[in-house]
Motif scaffolding. Structure first.
Motif, PDB file in Angstrom:
ATOM      1  N   ALA A   6      64.085  44.231  37.534  1.00  0.00           N
ATOM      2  CA  ALA A   6      63.267  43.100  37.100  1.00  0.00           C
ATOM      3  C   ALA A   6      61.845  43.539  36.754  1.00  0.00           C
ATOM      4  O   ALA A   6      61.292  43.149  35.712  1.00  0.00           O
ATOM      5  CB  ALA A   6      63.249  42.024  38.190  1.00  0.00           C
ATOM      6  N   ASP A   7      61.260  44.372  37.595  1.00  0.00           N
ATOM      7  CA  ASP A   7      59.886  44.827  37.337  1.00  0.00           C
ATOM      8  C   ASP A   7      59.804  45.679  36.073  1.00  0.00           C
ATOM      9  O   ASP A   7      58.854  45.562  35.285  1.00  0.00           O
ATOM     10  CB  ASP A   7      59.362  45.611  38.529  1.00  0.00           C
ATOM     11  N   THR A   8      60.805  46.522  35.886  1.00  0.00           N
ATOM     12  CA  THR A   8      60.817  47.371  34.696  1.00  0.00           C
ATOM     13  C   THR A   8      60.961  46.549  33.430  1.00  0.00           C
ATOM     14  O   THR A   8      60.253  46.773  32.437  1.00  0.00           O
ATOM     15  CB  THR A   8      61.963  48.388  34.782  1.00  0.00           C
ATOM     16  N   LEU A   9      61.856  45.572  33.437  1.00  0.00           N
ATOM     17  CA  LEU A   9      62.051  44.718  32.271  1.00  0.00           C
ATOM     18  C   LEU A   9      60.803  43.880  31.996  1.00  0.00           C
ATOM     19  O   LEU A   9      60.462  43.630  30.830  1.00  0.00           O
ATOM     20  CB  LEU A   9      63.265  43.818  32.488  1.00  0.00           C
ATOM     21  N   GLU A  10      60.136  43.466  33.052  1.00  0.00           N
ATOM     22  CA  GLU A  10      58.901  42.709  32.863  1.00  0.00           C
ATOM     23  C   GLU A  10      57.840  43.570  32.190  1.00  0.00           C
ATOM     24  O   GLU A  10      57.117  43.110  31.297  1.00  0.00           O
ATOM     25  CB  GLU A  10      58.409  42.204  34.221  1.00  0.00           C
ATOM     26  N   TRP A  11      57.736  44.834  32.614  1.00  0.00           N
ATOM     27  CA  TRP A  11      56.765  45.742  32.006  1.00  0.00           C
ATOM     28  C   TRP A  11      57.142  46.058  30.564  1.00  0.00           C
ATOM     29  O   TRP A  11      56.272  46.159  29.696  1.00  0.00           O
ATOM     30  CB  TRP A  11      56.695  47.021  32.828  1.00  0.00           C
ATOM     31  N   ALA A  61      48.774  45.538  31.667  1.00  0.00           N
ATOM     32  CA  ALA A  61      49.785  44.945  32.549  1.00  0.00           C
ATOM     33  C   ALA A  61      51.206  45.283  32.124  1.00  0.00           C
ATOM     34  O   ALA A  61      52.128  45.243  32.936  1.00  0.00           O
ATOM     35  CB  ALA A  61      49.611  43.424  32.600  1.00  0.00           C
ATOM     36  N   GLY A  62      51.384  45.588  30.843  1.00  0.00           N
ATOM     37  CA  GLY A  62      52.718  45.877  30.335  1.00  0.00           C
ATOM     38  C   GLY A  62      52.667  46.999  29.317  1.00  0.00           C
ATOM     39  O   GLY A  62      51.627  47.625  29.085  1.00  0.00           O
ATOM     40  N   ALA A  63      53.812  47.264  28.719  1.00  0.00           N
ATOM     41  CA  ALA A  63      53.904  48.331  27.735  1.00  0.00           C
ATOM     42  C   ALA A  63      53.094  47.990  26.490  1.00  0.00           C
ATOM     43  O   ALA A  63      52.914  46.821  26.141  1.00  0.00           O
ATOM     44  CB  ALA A  63      55.363  48.568  27.364  1.00  0.00           C
ATOM     45  N   CYS A  64      52.611  49.007  25.824  1.00  0.00           N
ATOM     46  CA  CYS A  64      51.824  48.840  24.604  1.00  0.00           C
ATOM     47  C   CYS A  64      52.667  49.283  23.414  1.00  0.00           C
ATOM     48  O   CYS A  64      52.621  50.433  22.986  1.00  0.00           O
ATOM     49  CB  CYS A  64      50.533  49.660  24.677  1.00  0.00           C
ATOM     50  N   TRP A  65      53.468  48.369  22.893  1.00  0.00           N
ATOM     51  CA  TRP A  65      54.300  48.693  21.732  1.00  0.00           C
ATOM     52  C   TRP A  65      53.506  48.630  20.434  1.00  0.00           C
ATOM     53  O   TRP A  65      54.009  49.022  19.384  1.00  0.00           O
ATOM     54  CB  TRP A  65      55.508  47.776  21.684  1.00  0.00           C
ATOM     55  N   GLY A  66      52.283  48.111  20.487  1.00  0.00           N
ATOM     56  CA  GLY A  66      51.420  48.186  19.324  1.00  0.00           C
ATOM     57  C   GLY A  66      51.101  49.630  18.952  1.00  0.00           C
ATOM     58  O   GLY A  66      50.838  49.941  17.782  1.00  0.00           O
ATOM     59  N   TYR A  67      51.118  50.521  19.941  1.00  0.00           N
ATOM     60  CA  TYR A  67      50.931  51.951  19.683  1.00  0.00           C
ATOM     61  C   TYR A  67      52.047  52.492  18.785  1.00  0.00           C
ATOM     62  O   TYR A  67      51.803  53.243  17.827  1.00  0.00           O
ATOM     63  CB  TYR A  67      50.876  52.691  21.015  1.00  0.00           C
ATOM     64  N   VAL A  68      53.302  52.104  19.079  1.00  0.00           N
ATOM     65  CA  VAL A  68      54.427  52.545  18.248  1.00  0.00           C
ATOM     66  C   VAL A  68      54.292  51.976  16.841  1.00  0.00           C
ATOM     67  O   VAL A  68      54.544  52.665  15.850  1.00  0.00           O
ATOM     68  CB  VAL A  68      55.762  52.130  18.888  1.00  0.00           C
ATOM     69  N   TYR A  69      53.874  50.732  16.734  1.00  0.00           N
ATOM     70  CA  TYR A  69      53.700  50.108  15.425  1.00  0.00           C
ATOM     71  C   TYR A  69      52.625  50.838  14.617  1.00  0.00           C
ATOM     72  O   TYR A  69      52.775  51.058  13.413  1.00  0.00           O
ATOM     73  CB  TYR A  69      53.329  48.637  15.599  1.00  0.00           C
TER      74      TYR A  69
END
Length: 332
Positions: A22-27, A44-52
């Motif tokens: 649950a914690d991993t999916l939330e992140w 607080a969570g992953a930064c997928w804007g970096y991949v974009y």
């Protein structure tokens, strides 16, 4: 097991996975930031804007932006070639399939490199990212299968000299680590070329991958040949077929079908080992991720970068495994 009980087990497994991670999916998803820009990203969570922000580099490397349409053309050609081989597999047989792959590879190399037909020339050193990863993988897979089949036939041939040469080739390449082969390819291979001619590093790497993995593919094919019942050769010769016809029409088609599971393991290893080219200065998908992490703005998003690269490679490996399963089920 009844279908209702099977679905209950699947549902319980899914709920257990969701609870455990649950914690991993939330992140990963819920608190992740999807927009570009590094300000406030990843707190607080992953930064997928970096991949974009780096997606173009991850896909194409340093390939010129105005010429990236060529990559799409070659990708569409791969889909067409694969579809042709799958739909016409009964009539094409293995030689026709090899011819289609060779035609696609040659056409793709001309389109991507350019320099003829009005296409601007693109330096091989500018290839990178997923484009470079798939270029090395596709070349190594197709080339090693052809060369490996030849070496396997030589290894099992009647003339002792040819069989010995096949065995020496296999034992030599299997006894050297791939990383050593790559270093030797970019340092010694140019010395073997004529004076004032120095091949591009990518060409040396492609040759190294093909020759290295041909030894492993040859052993896979040799096991497939040995597993065939000897009575089939005797029956084929009784029908008047010569040695070449027996090999071409009876032994090789059955060997290819029997070798599918082991062959897929080798192909997956090739795809994963493309990441080793980073140590000789070529930037594949993983290399471009590491390049992005050197920037001051995005250098702290290490986990997101490696997760992205890992998921992309896993998708291609999983696709190969599913394709092999489908081929096993159809028997072709």
């Amino acid at each position: 097991m009844p279908p209702a009980r099977l679905w209950l087990i699947r549902l319980a497994t899914l709920l257990l996975v969701l609870f455990a991670f649950a914690d991993t999916l939330e992140w990963l998803f819920i608190k992740a930031r999807w927009r570009s820009g590094s300000v406030g990203c990843g707190e607080a969570g992953a930064c997928w804007g970096y991949v974009y922000a780096w997606l173009d580099r991850f896909l194409y490397g340093f390939y010129p932006t105005p010429e990236r349409w060529r990559v799409g053309v070659v990708a569409m050609g791969a889909i067409v070639a694969g579809g042709l081989i799958w739909l016409e597999r009964r009539r094409l047989r293995y030689r026709g399939a090899f011819a289609v792959v060779a035609a696609w590879w040659l056409a793709g190399a001309v389109v991507l490199k350019g320099g003829i037909g009005g296409l601007a020339s693109v330096e091989l050193d500018s290839w990178g990212g997923l484009l470079l990863t798939l270029t090395i993988a596709a070349t190594a897979m197709s080339g090693s299968m052809v060369l490996g089949l030849i070496v396997a036939c030589a290894r099992l041939s009647n003339p002792p000299v040819i069989a010995l040469l096949g065995r020496i080739y296999i034992e030599f390449w299997r006894g050297i680590p791939l990383i050593t082969v790559l270093f030797l390819a970019v340092s010694l291979f140019p010395l073997m070329m004529p004076h004032n001619f120095e091949p591009a590093r990518l060409v040396s790497v492609l040759v190294a991958f093909v020759m290295f993995y041909a030894a492993y593919v040859a052993e896979v094919f040799r096991a497939g040949f040995i597993a065939l019942p000897p009575g089939q050769q005797e029956a084929a010769r009784a029908l008047g077929l010569n040695d070449w016809q027996v090999l071409d029409r009876v032994l090789i088609p059955q060997c290819l079908r029997r070798s599918i599971p082991a062959m897929v393991n080798v192909l997956i290893s090739i795809l994963k080992d493309t990441t080793l080219v980073l140590v000789i200065g070529l930037f594949d998908l993983l290399g471009m991720v590491q390049q992005s992490l050197r920037s001051a703005e995005w250098g702290r998003f290490v986990l997101e970068g490696y997760l992205f690269a890992g998921v992309v490679i896993w998708v291609f490996c999983f696709g190969l495994s599913r394709l092999s399963k489908r081929l096993e089920m159809t028997g072709h």
